[in-house]
Design a protein around this motif. Structure first.
Motif, PDB file in Angstrom:
ATOM      1  N   GLY A 148       0.800  -1.399  -0.089  1.00 30.98           N
ATOM      2  CA  GLY A 148      -0.028   0.023   0.096  1.00 30.98           C
ATOM      3  C   GLY A 148       0.765   1.286   0.068  1.00 30.98           C
ATOM      4  O   GLY A 148       0.477   2.305  -0.184  1.00 30.98           O
ATOM      5  N   ALA A 149       2.099   1.252   0.375  1.00 38.63           N
ATOM      6  CA  ALA A 149       3.059   2.299   0.546  1.00 38.63           C
ATOM      7  C   ALA A 149       3.234   3.041  -0.696  1.00 38.63           C
ATOM      8  O   ALA A 149       3.232   2.250  -1.892  1.00 38.63           O
ATOM      9  N   GLN A 150       3.534   4.392  -0.807  1.00 40.56           N
ATOM     10  CA  GLN A 150       3.970   5.082  -1.742  1.00 40.56           C
ATOM     11  C   GLN A 150       4.880   6.093  -1.527  1.00 40.56           C
ATOM     12  O   GLN A 150       5.576   6.774  -2.504  1.00 40.56           O
ATOM     13  N   THR A 151       5.191   6.252  -0.445  1.00 42.52           N
ATOM     14  CA  THR A 151       6.407   6.896   0.102  1.00 42.52           C
ATOM     15  C   THR A 151       7.440   6.265   0.890  1.00 42.52           C
ATOM     16  O   THR A 151       6.979   5.234   1.609  1.00 42.52           O
ATOM     17  N   GLN A 152       8.673   6.814   1.158  1.00 39.85           N
ATOM     18  CA  GLN A 152       9.509   6.281   1.829  1.00 39.85           C
ATOM     19  C   GLN A 152       9.185   5.859   3.440  1.00 39.85           C
ATOM     20  O   GLN A 152       9.417   5.033   4.090  1.00 39.85           O
ATOM     21  N   GLU A 153       8.430   7.035   4.062  1.00 42.55           N
ATOM     22  CA  GLU A 153       8.059   6.591   5.410  1.00 42.55           C
ATOM     23  C   GLU A 153       7.027   5.603   5.577  1.00 42.55           C
ATOM     24  O   GLU A 153       6.959   4.751   6.453  1.00 42.55           O
ATOM     25  N   GLN A 154       6.288   5.397   4.507  1.00 45.90           N
ATOM     26  CA  GLN A 154       5.143   4.330   4.525  1.00 45.90           C
ATOM     27  C   GLN A 154       5.749   3.107   4.171  1.00 45.90           C
ATOM     28  O   GLN A 154       5.337   2.190   4.679  1.00 45.90           O
ATOM     29  N   LEU A 155       6.836   3.058   3.270  1.00 41.51           N
ATOM     30  CA  LEU A 155       7.382   1.919   2.770  1.00 41.51           C
ATOM     31  C   LEU A 155       8.114   0.979   3.670  1.00 41.51           C
ATOM     32  O   LEU A 155       7.807  -0.143   3.962  1.00 41.51           O
ATOM     33  N   GLU A 198       9.371   7.251  -4.103  1.00 38.73           N
ATOM     34  CA  GLU A 198      10.098   8.636  -3.555  1.00 38.73           C
ATOM     35  C   GLU A 198      11.292   8.293  -2.781  1.00 38.73           C
ATOM     36  O   GLU A 198      11.558   8.964  -1.724  1.00 38.73           O
ATOM     37  N   LEU A 199      11.894   7.204  -2.926  1.00 38.25           N
ATOM     38  CA  LEU A 199      13.131   6.903  -1.967  1.00 38.25           C
ATOM     39  C   LEU A 199      14.239   7.779  -2.456  1.00 38.25           C
ATOM     40  O   LEU A 199      14.620   7.826  -3.725  1.00 38.25           O
ATOM     41  N   LYS A 200      14.692   8.682  -1.569  1.00 41.75           N
ATOM     42  CA  LYS A 200      16.044   9.331  -1.970  1.00 41.75           C
ATOM     43  C   LYS A 200      17.057   9.416  -0.795  1.00 41.75           C
ATOM     44  O   LYS A 200      16.762   9.400   0.577  1.00 41.75           O
ATOM     45  N   GLN A 201      18.316   8.909  -1.188  1.00 36.73           N
ATOM     46  CA  GLN A 201      19.453   8.965  -0.317  1.00 36.73           C
ATOM     47  C   GLN A 201      18.946   8.055   1.024  1.00 36.73           C
ATOM     48  O   GLN A 201      19.042   8.556   2.244  1.00 36.73           O
ATOM     49  N   CYS A 202      18.529   7.023   0.788  1.00 38.35           N
ATOM     50  CA  CYS A 202      17.985   6.065   1.598  1.00 38.35           C
ATOM     51  C   CYS A 202      19.241   5.042   2.034  1.00 38.35           C
ATOM     52  O   CYS A 202      19.296   4.115   1.262  1.00 38.35           O
ATOM     53  N   PRO A 203      19.692   4.704   3.111  1.00 38.27           N
ATOM     54  CA  PRO A 203      20.810   3.781   3.693  1.00 38.27           C
ATOM     55  C   PRO A 203      19.831   2.242   3.681  1.00 38.27           C
ATOM     56  O   PRO A 203      19.884   1.903   4.758  1.00 38.27           O
ATOM     57  N   LEU A 204      19.045   1.839   2.700  1.00 38.09           N
ATOM     58  CA  LEU A 204      18.452   0.858   2.913  1.00 38.09           C
ATOM     59  C   LEU A 204      19.179  -0.504   3.310  1.00 38.09           C
ATOM     60  O   LEU A 204      18.527  -1.283   3.989  1.00 38.09           O
ATOM     61  N   GLY A 205      20.082  -0.861   2.716  1.00 39.28           N
ATOM     62  CA  GLY A 205      20.973  -1.772   3.159  1.00 39.28           C
ATOM     63  C   GLY A 205      21.260  -2.022   4.687  1.00 39.28           C
ATOM     64  O   GLY A 205      21.355  -2.987   5.177  1.00 39.28           O
ATOM     65  N   GLN A 206      21.805  -0.852   5.041  1.00 36.96           N
ATOM     66  CA  GLN A 206      22.221  -0.683   6.454  1.00 36.96           C
ATOM     67  C   GLN A 206      21.059  -0.901   7.417  1.00 36.96           C
ATOM     68  O   GLN A 206      20.763  -1.446   8.274  1.00 36.96           O
ATOM     69  N   ILE A 207      19.696  -0.500   6.927  1.00 34.98           N
ATOM     70  CA  ILE A 207      18.560  -0.478   8.025  1.00 34.98           C
ATOM     71  C   ILE A 207      18.214  -2.111   8.023  1.00 34.98           C
ATOM     72  O   ILE A 207      17.802  -2.430   8.911  1.00 34.98           O
ATOM     73  N   LEU A 208      18.121  -2.732   6.724  1.00 34.37           N
ATOM     74  CA  LEU A 208      17.903  -3.996   6.788  1.00 34.37           C
ATOM     75  C   LEU A 208      18.672  -4.891   7.446  1.00 34.37           C
ATOM     76  O   LEU A 208      18.421  -5.936   8.031  1.00 34.37           O
ATOM     77  N   GLU A 209      20.067  -4.521   7.466  1.00 40.54           N
ATOM     78  CA  GLU A 209      21.102  -5.525   8.014  1.00 40.54           C
ATOM     79  C   GLU A 209      21.102  -5.157   9.464  1.00 40.54           C
ATOM     80  O   GLU A 209      21.014  -6.376  10.044  1.00 40.54           O
ATOM     81  N   GLN A 210      20.764  -4.161  10.128  1.00 45.42           N
ATOM     82  CA  GLN A 210      20.459  -4.032  11.263  1.00 45.42           C
ATOM     83  C   GLN A 210      19.459  -4.493  11.876  1.00 45.42           C
ATOM     84  O   GLN A 210      19.292  -5.237  12.859  1.00 45.42           O
ATOM     85  N   GLN A 211      18.082  -4.695  11.210  1.00 45.27           N
ATOM     86  CA  GLN A 211      17.086  -5.319  11.385  1.00 45.27           C
ATOM     87  C   GLN A 211      16.958  -6.696  11.714  1.00 45.27           C
ATOM     88  O   GLN A 211      16.666  -7.217  12.479  1.00 45.27           O
TER      89      GLN A 211
END
Length: 402
Positions: free
Chosen positions: A114-121, A166-179
């Motif tokens: 359902g997400a459409q923004t970085q905050e929702q995603l 609308e993902l911009k400058q998002c450290p996604l790898g780091q977020i998932l690795e920590q989680q």
């Protein structure tokens, strides 16, 4: 001592470990003597490396080879039993799968997002991945990989830009690795797919290839000498934004007449609907899907065939420049466009033979990609690469030794 001459011991270890593992993975069953001959490493180094790989369960000793008079040599093979979790973040859809190192799928599922923004995603993404991983209690994966369309820095899993969310400058790898406390790899989906074709699909044993994906947009993944072609760890090959028609339509990137404005699924459907509204005759209905448009083109529906030929010519014109620049051995085409393969390949061949250097064009093969409906296999390729270059091997060995 000059600091430039100081060798990073960990790096040397990783390079040597990777060299031995690659030989075992590709040529196994293979003896230590054969590994020494192929790798040029000292026997003592090979003994130490293979012992570490055996202890971590990454390779196994198998039936002994035929004796040549002396002591029989034991053969080694890589073990494919490890599980790898892969995720493909699409436009409003999330595909998840569990593979082993041979590429066999053990579990897969899909969810609508359902997400459409970085905050929702991010919370939605973490929730779905977490639930999927919890189901793997008996076979915990050794790594996680996620692919998505957009610009990604693969060295650190940093998403520079992903338009749909609308993902911009998002450290996604780091977020998932920590989680999830797993080695995590994030990459562009088309570049990862090109790598998957190289490891498991239509370009195995081919060192230089280009994969072109025609879906919502048009993108490419370039493999040079068996590696994804990048510069300073930056993504390259945004061929969808090469101008093919200076008098064409405005692209969402802001420029005029990009390849994507002619050769992409939304562009073809939009053009078809416009022509139908102006009275063009066709079996295609305005509500029909892109699959129907390509199928009708293959069945010689005049309107659909004209549109597909136009798109394929634009793609061929762009690929002629790619051929002149890179001289690949193979071009792979991925997407629903392959439903009209005969027409599409004919037009691409024509454009390339007219516009590319003849010595390059004559040796070139065009093939449909092997993975047409397997969105998560790109993530598998990212993990496989981390095994083959030693990065993930070292992490597994370090975890095992603690």
């Amino acid at each position: 001592m000059d600091t430039k001459q100081v060798v990073n011991i960990d790096q040397v270890k990783q390079i040597n470990m990777a060299a031995v593992y690659r030989l075992i993975d590709k040529l196994g069953p293979i003896s230590r003597v054969q590994i020494a001959q192929s790798s040029q490493l000292a026997g003592a180094s090979i003994t130490k490396i293979t012992r570490q790989l055996l202890e971590a369960g990454l390779i196994a000793e198998v039936s002994q080879q035929q004796s040549t008079g002396g002591r029989r040599a034991t053969s080694l093979m890589s073990r494919p039993h490890f599980r790898l979790a892969t995720v493909r973040l699409g436009r409003g859809i999330l595909d998840l799968a569990m593979y082993d190192l041979t590429g066999q799928v053990h579990q897969k599922e899909s969810h609508t997002l359902g997400a459409q923004t970085q905050e929702q995603l991010l919370p939605e993404l973490i929730d779905y991945i977490g639930t999927f991983l919890e189901k793997q209690h008996k076979n915990k994966p050794i790594a996680l990989a996620l692919t998505l369309s957009g610009l990604v820095s693969p060295s650190n899993g940093f998403v520079i830009y992903a338009p749909y969310y609308e993902l911009k400058q998002c450290p996604l790898g780091q977020i998932l690795e920590q989680q999830f406390k797993l080695p995590t790899y994030v990459g562009n989906d088309t570049r990862a797919m090109a790598l998957a074709e190289h490891y498991f699909g239509q370009s195995v044993d081919i060192s230089d290839s280009v994969l072109v994906s025609v879906h919502h947009g048009t993108s490419a993944g370039i493999i040079i000498d068996g590696q994804v072609f990048m510069h300073r760890n930056r993504d390259l090959a945004e061929i969808g934004h090469i101008q093919v028609d200076p008098l064409g339509e405005r692209c969402h990137c802001g420029n005029i007449g990009c390849l994507e404005t002619i050769c992409s699924n939304p562009a073809l459907l939009a053009r078809a609907r416009k022509l139908l509204s102006q009275g063009s005759i066709s079996k295609l209905k305005p509500t029909d899907s892109i699959e129907v448009l390509y199928q009708l083109a293959a069945q010689a529906d005049e309107l659909c065939e004209m549109l597909v030929r136009q798109a394929a010519r634009a793609l061929g014109k762009t690929l002629a420049s790619v051929v002149n620049l890179l001289n690949p051995q193979v071009i792979l085409i991925s997407g629903e466009i392959c439903l009209a393969q005969a027409i599409v390949f004919e037009e691409i061949h024509k454009s390339i033979s007219h516009q590319a250097l003849s010595s390059f064009a004559q040796q070139l093969e065009i093939r449909a990609a092997h993975y047409q409906n397997n969105p998560t296999v790109g993530g598998l390729a990212l993990i496989k690469r981390a095994m083959l270059n030693g990065e993930l091997l070292m992490q597994i060995i370090e975890q095992h030794s603690h």
